[in-house]
Design a protein around this motif. Structure first.
Motif, mmCIF file in Angstrom:
data_model
loop_
_atom_site.group_PDB
_atom_site.id
_atom_site.type_symbol
_atom_site.label_atom_id
_atom_site.label_comp_id
_atom_site.label_asym_id
_atom_site.label_seq_id
_atom_site.Cartn_x
_atom_site.Cartn_y
_atom_site.Cartn_z
ATOM 1 N N HIS A 108 13.596 -29.913 13.128
ATOM 2 C CA HIS A 108 12.624 -30.819 13.911
ATOM 3 C C HIS A 108 13.124 -30.879 15.200
ATOM 4 O O HIS A 108 12.028 -30.829 16.164
ATOM 5 N N TYR A 110 14.150 -28.302 17.080
ATOM 6 C CA TYR A 110 13.505 -26.886 17.855
ATOM 7 C C TYR A 110 12.150 -26.556 17.289
ATOM 8 O O TYR A 110 11.776 -25.438 17.837
ATOM 9 N N GLN A 111 11.760 -27.301 16.427
ATOM 10 C CA GLN A 111 10.212 -27.001 15.902
ATOM 11 C C GLN A 111 10.323 -25.588 15.253
ATOM 12 O O GLN A 111 9.574 -24.619 15.673
ATOM 13 N N SER A 112 11.224 -25.145 14.601
ATOM 14 C CA SER A 112 11.490 -23.764 14.023
ATOM 15 C C SER A 112 11.085 -23.676 12.543
ATOM 16 O O SER A 112 10.989 -24.724 11.838
ATOM 17 N N ARG A 195 7.936 -19.306 14.588
ATOM 18 C CA ARG A 195 8.507 -20.371 15.534
ATOM 19 C C ARG A 195 10.000 -20.241 15.729
ATOM 20 O O ARG A 195 10.441 -21.206 16.302
#
Length: 321
Positions: A108, A110-112, A195
């Protein structure tokens, strides 16, 4: 509402450890989970233990199947998962209550597409040392993560202690009939992680070091077959992604050396693997980013097999002193 997270636990002949493993999953702070207990034809009491947990918690889903190996067990659950994210736990290991929440928070933050944490190694029969860590985290690009993993620098290729977006598994499954399933699969998932990959050094996964593990088993034809398959697979990736060539060379040498020391002296297996070592050693030796122990082994290899085996025994004795 937090997304559903699927936990996959392949199970075979681990009744001594299974309850502790599952109880650690049921006590997760992150509660929106489904737990797949895959009984891979285990001949002991594992099947009954799985059924017991399914009766007391509706988040537990049990799959009973004929024995097909680790990859086959994981793949059986991958076909049924409903979670937006997936993680794998080995059935003789156990995790801290913050295992899932730590990995999900990384995703959440690092939006990975993948989150990675580290192991805490637990030696069977020894008292576990509990300690609190500060915890540092960061984000890797896809290429950075792959190079890091192949160099075995910040983290390695294990499938466990990681959280993956389920979409990454759309066309990927673990290879059946081979060893080093994680080595042959995790990098493919990272290749798809557009991502990026988030990382934390907090150790919430407890990896049990067992005497009877596959890793400690004698050398076999299956190990040789798996090594050759892995090398052929990696050579193809090097052609597609030249930026990974150096780190892949280092990983091939490390795996080859690891297996070399399991072979019998003067055997054909020893001869074949030493030829592989000789093929990659100079490439690794001149790579400043390669692991120090890999470069030292590359140098020693020029003095012959006896010198390599002596180095290995000396290293083991130092580690256990």
């Amino acid at each position: 509402m937090n997304p559903l997270i699927s936990i996959i636990v392949p199970i075979y002949k681990v009744e001594k450890y299974l309850e502790k493993c599952v109880e650690s999953l049921l006590s997760q702070e992150y509660s929106n989970i489904e737990i797949f207990l895959v009984n891979d034809g285990s001949p002991d009491n594992c099947g009954s233990i799985c059924n017991h947990f399914a009766q007391i918690d509706n988040r537990v889903i049990v799959i009973h199947k004929e024995n097909g190996g680790l990859s086959d067990a994981r793949n059986a659950a991958l076909s049924l998962v409903k979670g937006e994210y997936i993680t794998f736990i080995d059935s003789d290991d156990f995790v801290e209550s913050t295992y899932i929440s730590n990995l999900f928070n990384l995703i959440h933050k690092y939006q990975s597409d993948i989150a990675v944490s580290l192991f805490k190694f637990v030696i069977e029969g020894e008292r576990q040392i509990v300690y609190q860590e500060e915890g540092k985290d960061m984000k890797f690009s896809r290429l950075e993560a792959l190079n890091t993993m192949f160099y075995q620098d910040t983290f390695d290729n294990n499938a466990t202690a990681k959280l993956y977006h389920s979409a990454l598994f759309k066309n990927i499954r673990f290879p059946k009939g081979l060893l080093y399933e994680d080595l042959l699969t995790t990098y493919k998932l990272m290749l798809l992680a557009e991502r990026g990959v988030a990382f934390s050094d907090v150790k919430t996964y407890n990896y049990l070091l067992r005497e009877d593990s596959i890793e400690g088993s004698p050398f076999s034809d299956k190990k040789m077959k798996s090594l050759i398959f892995a090398i052929e697979d990696f050579e193809k990736i090097k052609l597609e992604m030249p930026d990974l060539e150096k780190s892949i060379n280092c990983r091939i040498l490390s795996l080859s050396l690891h297996l070399l020391f399991e072979t019998e002296k003067y055997s054909n297996d020893e001869r074949v693997i030493f030829l592989i070592v000789k093929k990659y050693r100079f490439k690794v030796l001149k790579d400043q980013k390669a692991r120090r122990k890999a470069r030292i082994a590359a140098i020693i290899s020029y003095f012959g097999l006896e010198s390599l085996r002596f180095l290995y025994k000396f290293g083991k004795s130092r580690n256990h002193s």
